[in-house]
Design a protein around this motif. Structure first.
Motif, PDB file in Angstrom:
ATOM      1  N   LEU A  73     -27.595  42.237  17.772  1.00 56.96           N
ATOM      2  CA  LEU A  73     -27.066  41.381  16.713  1.00 56.96           C
ATOM      3  C   LEU A  73     -27.230  42.051  15.347  1.00 56.96           C
ATOM      4  O   LEU A  73     -26.302  42.051  14.536  1.00 56.96           O
ATOM      5  N   LYS A  74     -28.384  42.640  15.112  1.00 60.52           N
ATOM      6  CA  LYS A  74     -28.626  43.322  13.830  1.00 60.52           C
ATOM      7  C   LYS A  74     -27.699  44.525  13.668  1.00 60.52           C
ATOM      8  O   LYS A  74     -27.237  44.803  12.566  1.00 60.52           O
ATOM      9  N   ASN A  75     -27.430  45.238  14.763  1.00 60.53           N
ATOM     10  CA  ASN A  75     -26.512  46.374  14.692  1.00 60.53           C
ATOM     11  C   ASN A  75     -25.089  45.927  14.384  1.00 60.53           C
ATOM     12  O   ASN A  75     -24.389  46.546  13.596  1.00 60.53           O
ATOM     13  N   VAL A  76     -24.659  44.848  15.021  1.00 58.32           N
ATOM     14  CA  VAL A  76     -23.311  44.329  14.799  1.00 58.32           C
ATOM     15  C   VAL A  76     -23.147  43.852  13.362  1.00 58.32           C
ATOM     16  O   VAL A  76     -22.125  44.084  12.727  1.00 58.32           O
ATOM     17  N   SER A  77     -24.170  43.201  12.833  1.00 63.08           N
ATOM     18  CA  SER A  77     -24.085  42.624  11.491  1.00 63.08           C
ATOM     19  C   SER A  77     -24.518  43.595  10.403  1.00 63.08           C
ATOM     20  O   SER A  77     -24.483  43.240   9.222  1.00 63.08           O
ATOM     21  N   LEU A  78     -24.935  44.796  10.818  1.00 63.00           N
ATOM     22  CA  LEU A  78     -25.478  45.789   9.878  1.00 63.00           C
ATOM     23  C   LEU A  78     -26.654  45.212   9.094  1.00 63.00           C
ATOM     24  O   LEU A  78     -26.873  45.559   7.939  1.00 63.00           O
ATOM     25  N   GLY A  79     -27.390  44.304   9.727  1.00 58.50           N
ATOM     26  CA  GLY A  79     -28.587  43.735   9.111  1.00 58.50           C
ATOM     27  C   GLY A  79     -28.321  42.655   8.083  1.00 58.50           C
ATOM     28  O   GLY A  79     -29.242  42.181   7.428  1.00 58.50           O
ATOM     29  N   SER A 127     -20.885  41.028  22.516  1.00 62.80           N
ATOM     30  CA  SER A 127     -20.731  41.477  21.134  1.00 62.80           C
ATOM     31  C   SER A 127     -21.861  41.003  20.241  1.00 62.80           C
ATOM     32  O   SER A 127     -22.320  41.748  19.383  1.00 62.80           O
ATOM     33  N   ILE A 128     -22.333  39.777  20.442  1.00 62.77           N
ATOM     34  CA  ILE A 128     -23.385  39.258  19.566  1.00 62.77           C
ATOM     35  C   ILE A 128     -24.777  39.404  20.168  1.00 62.77           C
ATOM     36  O   ILE A 128     -25.766  39.064  19.537  1.00 62.77           O
ATOM     37  N   GLY A 129     -24.847  39.896  21.402  1.00 59.40           N
ATOM     38  CA  GLY A 129     -26.150  40.100  22.022  1.00 59.40           C
ATOM     39  C   GLY A 129     -26.606  38.990  22.950  1.00 59.40           C
ATOM     40  O   GLY A 129     -27.759  38.955  23.347  1.00 59.40           O
ATOM     41  N   ALA A 130     -25.704  38.071  23.305  1.00 60.21           N
ATOM     42  CA  ALA A 130     -26.043  37.000  24.256  1.00 60.21           C
ATOM     43  C   ALA A 130     -25.888  37.574  25.670  1.00 60.21           C
ATOM     44  O   ALA A 130     -24.941  37.293  26.390  1.00 60.21           O
ATOM     45  N   VAL A 131     -26.862  38.381  26.040  1.00 58.96           N
ATOM     46  CA  VAL A 131     -26.788  39.219  27.234  1.00 58.96           C
ATOM     47  C   VAL A 131     -26.664  38.419  28.524  1.00 58.96           C
ATOM     48  O   VAL A 131     -25.805  38.706  29.362  1.00 58.96           O
TER      49      VAL A 131
END
Length: 177
Positions: A73-79, A127-131
């Motif tokens: 999630l942090k990678n997708v949102s660039l923090g 995409s958001i990390g909801a694995v």
């Protein structure tokens, strides 16, 4: 590198697709789900921008969860925590709506619609990390493509709990922001 050399972007992300694309003349390749950090790195390379690779987003051990990959999630949102909130809030609305449609399709035994909707759930979830939601959506998709109604219905029944648990984890994460 000249931007005109970039030939095409594709959504294909199967094993072997990268090689096929590069052999067909593409100059680079990014598979889905695309993280903001990976995209920025590719653009930096394309534009020959020098970066300091020693600066990386750091996660903590407490960020590890079988339901929500907070590092992803942090990678997708660039923090960007505000962007994370927007993404997660939209995801919560979307996943609940899609699950409701999924139940309707199951009751009507519309296998093609089930495959279509779980494919979309899989993509947005990864995409958001909801694995765990993504993994289960993928399993339902495969069962549906094989017309395995027994597994499709059994997995959809379990899917509710996985979505509920993931929604709860996301709400806890959002409340901590």
């Amino acid at each position: 590198m000249d931007l005109r050399q970039l030939k095409k972007l594709t959504a294909h992300a199967l094993i072997g697709d990268k090689e096929k694309c590069l052999n067909a003349g593409m100059t680079d390749y990014i598979s889905k789900p695309v993280s903001g950090q990976d995209l920025v790195k590719k653009i930096d390379v394309l534009l020959n921008i020098q970066t300091d690779d020693s600066i990386q987003m750091k996660g903590t051990k407490q960020d590890l969860s079988p339901l929500l990959d907070k590092e992803r999630l942090k990678n997708v949102s660039l923090g960007d925590s505000e962007f994370e909130k927007d993404i997660l809030t939209s995801y919560l609305d979307d996943i609940n709506e899609k699950y409701s449609s999924l139940i309707d399709f199951m009751l009507k035994r519309e296998i093609d619609k089930i495959v279509e909707i779980v494919h979309a759930i899989k993509g947005s979830s990864y995409s958001i990390g909801a694995v765990k939601v993504g993994d289960e959506a993928y399993a339902i998709e495969l069962s549906g493509k094989n017309n395995d109604w027994v597994n499709v219905t059994a997995r959809i029944e379990k899917f509710s709990k996985i979505i509920e648990d993931t929604n709860q984890e996301i709400r806890i994460y959002l409340n901590g922001k």
